[in-house]
Design a protein around this motif. Sequence first.
Motif, PDB file in Angstrom:
ATOM      1  N   LYS A  94      18.724  13.345  25.440  1.00 16.32           N
ATOM      2  CA  LYS A  94      18.090  14.583  25.001  1.00 16.32           C
ATOM      3  C   LYS A  94      17.482  15.240  26.228  1.00 16.32           C
ATOM      4  O   LYS A  94      16.733  14.608  26.970  1.00 16.32           O
TER       5      LYS A  94
ATOM      6  N   ALA B 248      15.209  18.009  28.374  1.00 19.45           N
ATOM      7  CA  ALA B 248      14.015  18.846  28.347  1.00 19.45           C
ATOM      8  C   ALA B 248      13.842  19.470  29.729  1.00 19.45           C
ATOM      9  O   ALA B 248      14.003  18.791  30.744  1.00 19.45           O
TER      10      ALA B 248
ATOM     11  N   ASN C   1      19.053  23.047  20.971  1.00 13.03           N
ATOM     12  CA  ASN C   1      17.881  22.209  20.706  1.00 13.03           C
ATOM     13  C   ASN C   1      17.280  21.584  21.971  1.00 13.03           C
ATOM     14  O   ASN C   1      16.532  20.601  21.893  1.00 13.03           O
ATOM     15  N   THR C   2      17.597  22.144  23.141  1.00 13.15           N
ATOM     16  CA  THR C   2      16.974  21.676  24.373  1.00 13.15           C
ATOM     17  C   THR C   2      15.523  22.159  24.420  1.00 13.15           C
ATOM     18  O   THR C   2      15.234  23.318  24.106  1.00 13.15           O
ATOM     19  N   THR C   3      14.605  21.271  24.784  1.00  4.39           N
ATOM     20  CA  THR C   3      13.197  21.641  24.914  1.00  4.39           C
ATOM     21  C   THR C   3      13.003  22.433  26.206  1.00  4.39           C
ATOM     22  O   THR C   3      13.374  21.977  27.280  1.00  4.39           O
TER      23      THR C   3
ATOM     24  N   LEU D  73      10.043  24.264  28.406  1.00  5.67           N
ATOM     25  CA  LEU D  73       8.612  24.441  28.620  1.00  5.67           C
ATOM     26  C   LEU D  73       8.393  25.112  29.966  1.00  5.67           C
ATOM     27  O   LEU D  73       8.851  24.615  30.996  1.00  5.67           O
TER      28      LEU D  73
ATOM     29  N   TYR E  19       3.491  15.365  29.616  1.00  2.00           N
ATOM     30  CA  TYR E  19       4.686  15.403  28.763  1.00  2.00           C
ATOM     31  C   TYR E  19       5.438  14.081  28.842  1.00  2.00           C
ATOM     32  O   TYR E  19       5.875  13.535  27.811  1.00  2.00           O
TER      33      TYR E  19
ATOM     34  N   GLN F  95       6.073  11.313  25.744  1.00  2.00           N
ATOM     35  CA  GLN F  95       7.403  10.834  25.367  1.00  2.00           C
ATOM     36  C   GLN F  95       7.456   9.307  25.382  1.00  2.00           C
ATOM     37  O   GLN F  95       8.050   8.684  24.497  1.00  2.00           O
TER      38      GLN F  95
END
Length: 213
Positions: free
Chosen positions: A51, A53, A73-75, A77, A88, A92
């Motif tokens: 996943k 980010a 759906n990539t985070t 920020l 962060y 996680q």
Amino acid sequence: GSPSKGATIHTMQNTAVHVSSNNVYKGCFIFYNEYRSGVQDVFNQLKKSVKIAILSGDNDGEREHLASILPANTTLLFNQKPEDKLDYIKNQQRAGKTVLMVGDGLNDAGALAQSDVGITISENINVFSPACDGILDASRFSDISTFLTVAQQGLKTIKYAFIFSFFYNMIGLGFALTGNLKPVVAAILMPLSSISIVIFTTVITYFLRRKLK
């Protein structure tokens, strides 16, 4: 200071720094982000197993462009300070996730050190780099997915070797306990066990390497 009321400021599509003096807007510097070659291919490969980010210290002027080249759906920020990136990563890990951090600056140092695996992308691998587990030459950035696959296959090979060694030794132990293993035979089998592991590992590595092609 702040811009005068008569100044017109367009919505930022890139990273921008605005300048004013004595409450009079003077203008702005606009910095255009240039992404590394092959970055979209890297994302497309990584999305199959991880996943993704993105933690960026820039503003969100690049959000739309990044969203177009990143998997769904990539985070994303933005405006992330070094401590924000570190927090962060910690959050996680508290959630039970294994984190790989890839960074290219000193502002990533805390996150790189905190992550389970930290990789620094460096234009010159001979200069100072933040504390991390690996340093990757920037020219090989597009090979990140391949390197991760090789690492995973390497771990798999080691596990196979342990399993093979376990059964090999259990069979030998069974003969020894029943008195059917003579000392001279044991002396021959000892070096053969090491040789067999080397051969086994070589064969497994060969087949795993063929899958990468």
